[in-house]
Design a protein around this motif. Structure first.
Motif, PDB file in Angstrom:
ATOM      1  N   THR A 129     -10.700 -12.475  -2.454  1.00 55.20           N
ATOM      2  CA  THR A 129      -9.790 -13.061  -3.436  1.00 55.20           C
ATOM      3  C   THR A 129      -9.495 -12.064  -4.538  1.00 55.20           C
ATOM      4  OG1 THR A 129     -11.522 -13.921  -4.905  1.00 55.20           O
ATOM      5  CG2 THR A 129     -10.870 -15.318  -3.054  1.00 55.20           C
ATOM      6  N   CYS A 135      -6.673 -13.188  -0.281  1.00 56.15           N
ATOM      7  CA  CYS A 135      -5.960 -12.043   0.279  1.00 56.15           C
ATOM      8  C   CYS A 135      -6.937 -11.218   1.108  1.00 56.15           C
ATOM      9  CB  CYS A 135      -5.352 -11.181  -0.829  1.00 56.15           C
ATOM     10  SG  CYS A 135      -6.572 -10.463  -1.968  1.00 56.15           S
ATOM     11  N   ASN A 137      -8.418  -7.596   1.137  1.00 54.76           N
ATOM     12  CA  ASN A 137      -8.541  -6.502   0.176  1.00 54.76           C
ATOM     13  C   ASN A 137      -9.772  -5.671   0.513  1.00 54.76           C
ATOM     14  OD1 ASN A 137      -7.707  -5.062  -2.143  1.00 54.76           O
ATOM     15  ND2 ASN A 137      -9.149  -6.169  -3.430  1.00 54.76           N
ATOM     16  N   LEU A 182       1.610 -10.795  -4.563  1.00 56.23           N
ATOM     17  CA  LEU A 182       0.565 -11.725  -4.148  1.00 56.23           C
ATOM     18  C   LEU A 182       0.814 -13.115  -4.731  1.00 56.23           C
ATOM     19  CD1 LEU A 182      -2.097 -12.278  -2.714  1.00 56.23           C
ATOM     20  CD2 LEU A 182      -3.306 -11.401  -4.730  1.00 56.23           C
ATOM     21  N   SER A 186       1.464 -16.520  -2.447  1.00 56.80           N
ATOM     22  CA  SER A 186       0.688 -17.752  -2.559  1.00 56.80           C
ATOM     23  C   SER A 186       1.591 -18.947  -2.858  1.00 56.80           C
ATOM     24  CB  SER A 186      -0.366 -17.599  -3.660  1.00 56.80           C
ATOM     25  OG  SER A 186      -0.956 -18.841  -3.971  1.00 56.80           O
ATOM     26  N   VAL A 192      -2.426 -16.373   4.628  1.00 53.97           N
ATOM     27  CA  VAL A 192      -3.360 -15.438   4.005  1.00 53.97           C
ATOM     28  C   VAL A 192      -3.476 -14.161   4.823  1.00 53.97           C
ATOM     29  CG1 VAL A 192      -5.748 -15.101   3.260  1.00 53.97           C
ATOM     30  CG2 VAL A 192      -4.621 -17.296   2.868  1.00 53.97           C
ATOM     31  N   ARG A 195      -1.338 -11.306   3.730  1.00 51.59           N
ATOM     32  CA  ARG A 195      -1.467 -10.795   2.356  1.00 51.59           C
ATOM     33  C   ARG A 195      -2.392  -9.577   2.339  1.00 51.59           C
ATOM     34  NH1 ARG A 195      -2.822 -16.489  -0.725  1.00 51.59           N
ATOM     35  NH2 ARG A 195      -1.342 -17.819   0.424  1.00 51.59           N
ATOM     36  N   GLN A 196      -1.887  -8.494   2.846  1.00 46.57           N
ATOM     37  CA  GLN A 196      -2.661  -7.252   2.931  1.00 46.57           C
ATOM     38  C   GLN A 196      -2.468  -6.452   1.643  1.00 46.57           C
ATOM     39  OE1 GLN A 196      -4.688  -6.553   5.507  1.00 46.57           O
ATOM     40  NE2 GLN A 196      -4.080  -8.378   6.673  1.00 46.57           N
ATOM     41  N   MET A 197      -3.578  -6.230   0.903  1.00 47.06           N
ATOM     42  CA  MET A 197      -3.462  -5.677  -0.442  1.00 47.06           C
ATOM     43  C   MET A 197      -4.093  -4.290  -0.595  1.00 47.06           C
ATOM     44  SD  MET A 197      -1.718  -8.098  -1.688  1.00 47.06           S
ATOM     45  CE  MET A 197      -1.583  -7.413  -3.343  1.00 47.06           C
ATOM     46  N   ASP A 288      -2.717 -21.870  -4.049  1.00 48.70           N
ATOM     47  CA  ASP A 288      -3.851 -21.549  -3.191  1.00 48.70           C
ATOM     48  C   ASP A 288      -4.983 -22.555  -3.378  1.00 48.70           C
ATOM     49  OD1 ASP A 288      -2.966 -19.392  -1.719  1.00 48.70           O
ATOM     50  OD2 ASP A 288      -4.652 -18.117  -2.280  1.00 48.70           O
TER      51      ASP A 288
END
Length: 462
Positions: A129, A135, A137, A182, A186, A192, A195-197, A288
């Motif tokens: 998160t 996400c 991460n 991001l 959301s 999810v 959501r590549q961070m 979320d």
């Protein structure tokens, strides 16, 4: 794998149901509280086999060998049914550590795990998160996902090298752009898994220790020094005990403990020397959190000492799934915000409840008793329903949901000097309700002791 984790993320309250048969025995702890506090089951590794990392090739001069040895020892302890992975005296360089069920990581006296400053050592990405939003991460430095009966025990130390992380403390435009992406992902319900961070210059710092969707967690006696981000983060966990832990982390967003969407938590006899809040109870952000739907509840903090920190206890601002039944007892600010090394952080408030028009959720039944402080720049109680920080102008309000706040009780509080005693800024359409302050002793108040807006049923007995 990503699809499976996303499906689990959608399971909501089912996340809190045990799915693993425990091999390690448990002890039951039931902290006294002014609400029906359930017993907390924590693992007991006193009779478990020990797995020294040196038996697996750990080398104080070789990070790769030590990282591999720790992973192998954890796997062996897990395969044995339960076990204690022992880090002996000395300084041991390592990359990420991923714990498994029925495993305790034990740092012997004089032992230091020194965590790499290289972001690449925390890849591949994991489900985690960032400030209340799920996400993929960088892995937290120590990470446990969907584990049962897991522990980190002392009396050794975990230390993060900050060479790169302290550069990432800054929030330049590429970082903020990534956070905006991001936020929109959301709000719009983007899966999810998408959501590549860790691409580009997003630079989302990982937590030091995160227990993600874990049950029966013990953190005891260890010292933690420095951190990229939040220090100890139980997320979607049940039955967590954090005791006699010493944390010294003066970086940006260096909260001490952040229980988020977690239930049945005891934080006791800890020492906090923070660059941010000592303890901040959270329950996710906006859409979320509404999707996951797991409140934080039944959280006891007692017998703790705060050397530095913005708040003794913060509630929010990520509280969209709701927070209730929080009890703070016998905790004390012992300094004036100035550390022995010259570090200084303002001590703001003893209890700070913060939310905004996007959060929804609820706050109820927060009790603080027998606490003290020296000089604070805020007050005994502060409630602000319009805390948006940098997000106010960065992103729009997709859906307006206010936060009902009620049942705030503070008693037997002693402060030498404060800016005020109580400042509550409620919403006109949803006033804060049922606030009780009793036996509040403030030696010197720099401004009007009470300054409230939109509060119903407020009682103050100095």
């Amino acid at each position: 794998m990503a699809g499976e984790l996303t499906r689990r993320g959608l399971a909501g309250l089912a996340l809190l149901a045990p799915t693993i048969v425990a091999a390690a025995p448990r002890k039951l702890i039931r902290p006294a509280a002014p609400f029906d506090m359930p017993s907390i089951g924590v693992p007991d590794f006193s009779r478990s086999r020990r797995f020294p990392i040196t038996d697996f090739g750990a080398d104080q001069g070789d990070q790769d060998k030590t990282s591999a040895a720790i992973a192998q020892a954890i796997a062996a302890a897990n395969a044995a049914g339960s076990g204690v992975v022992v880090v002996p005296e000395g300084t041991w360089p390592t990359a990420k550590i991923h714990l498994k069920s029925n495993v305790a990581l034990h740092l012997a006296k004089g032992a230091t795990l020194l965590f790499s400053e290289k972001p690449a050592d925390y890849l591949p990405p994991v489900l985690t998160t960032w400030e209340g939003l799920e996400c993929w991460n960088y892995s937290p430095l120590v990470y446990a996902y969907d584990c049962e009966n897991v522990a980190i025990t002392g009396p050794g130390r975990l230390k993060a090298k900050l060479d790169v992380w302290k550069i990432w403390y800054a929030r330049p435009k590429p970082h903020m752009d990534a956070l905006v992406r991001l936020y929109h992902a959301s709000a719009k319900g983007e899966p999810v898994a998408e959501r590549q961070m860790t691409t580009g210059d997003a630079n989302l710092r990982p937590q030091f220790i995160q227990f993600n969707r874990c049950r029966h967690v013990l953190v005891e006696d260890i010292s933690i020094e420095d951190s990229p981000f939040w220090v100890l983060h139980p997320f979607l966990c049940t039955d967590v005990v954090i005791r006699r832990v010493k944390i010294r982390a003066h970086g940006h967003n260096n909260d001490g403990v952040d229980p988020e969407m977690s239930q049945n938590v005891l934080i006791e006899d800890c020492v906090f020397d923070q660059g941010d809040d000592a303890v901040s109870v959270k329950s996710g952000r906006d859409q979320d959190a509404w999707r996951l739907g797991v409140p934080s509840r039944n959280i006891v903090m007692r017998g703790c000492k705060i050397l530095n920190g913005h708040q003794l206890m913060a509630i929010g601002s990520e509280l969209s799934a709701g927070i209730e039944n929080v009890f703070v007892q016998n905790c004390h600010f012992t300094g004036d915000g100035k550390g022995a090394d010259g570090w200084a952080v303002p001590i703001n408030n003893i209890l700070f409840v913060k939310t905004n028009e996007r959060r929804g959720g609820y706050v109820r039944n927060i009790v603080v008793e027998n606490v003290s402080a020296t000089k604070i720049v805020g007050g005994v109680l502060s409630v602000d329903t319009d805390v948006l920080y940098q997000w106010r102008n960065l992103v729009p309000t997709y859906e307006r949901r206010l936060t009902p706040i009620q049942g705030l009780v503070m008693r037997d509080v002693r402060v030498e000097e404060a800016k005020f005693v109580c400042r509550i800024k409620g919403e006109a359409s949803l006033p804060v309700r049922d606030v009780r302050l009793s036996r509040i002793a403030v030696g010197k108040s720099l401004e009007a002791p009470i300054a409230n807006e939109n509060v119903e049923d407020f009682r103050y007995d100095a």
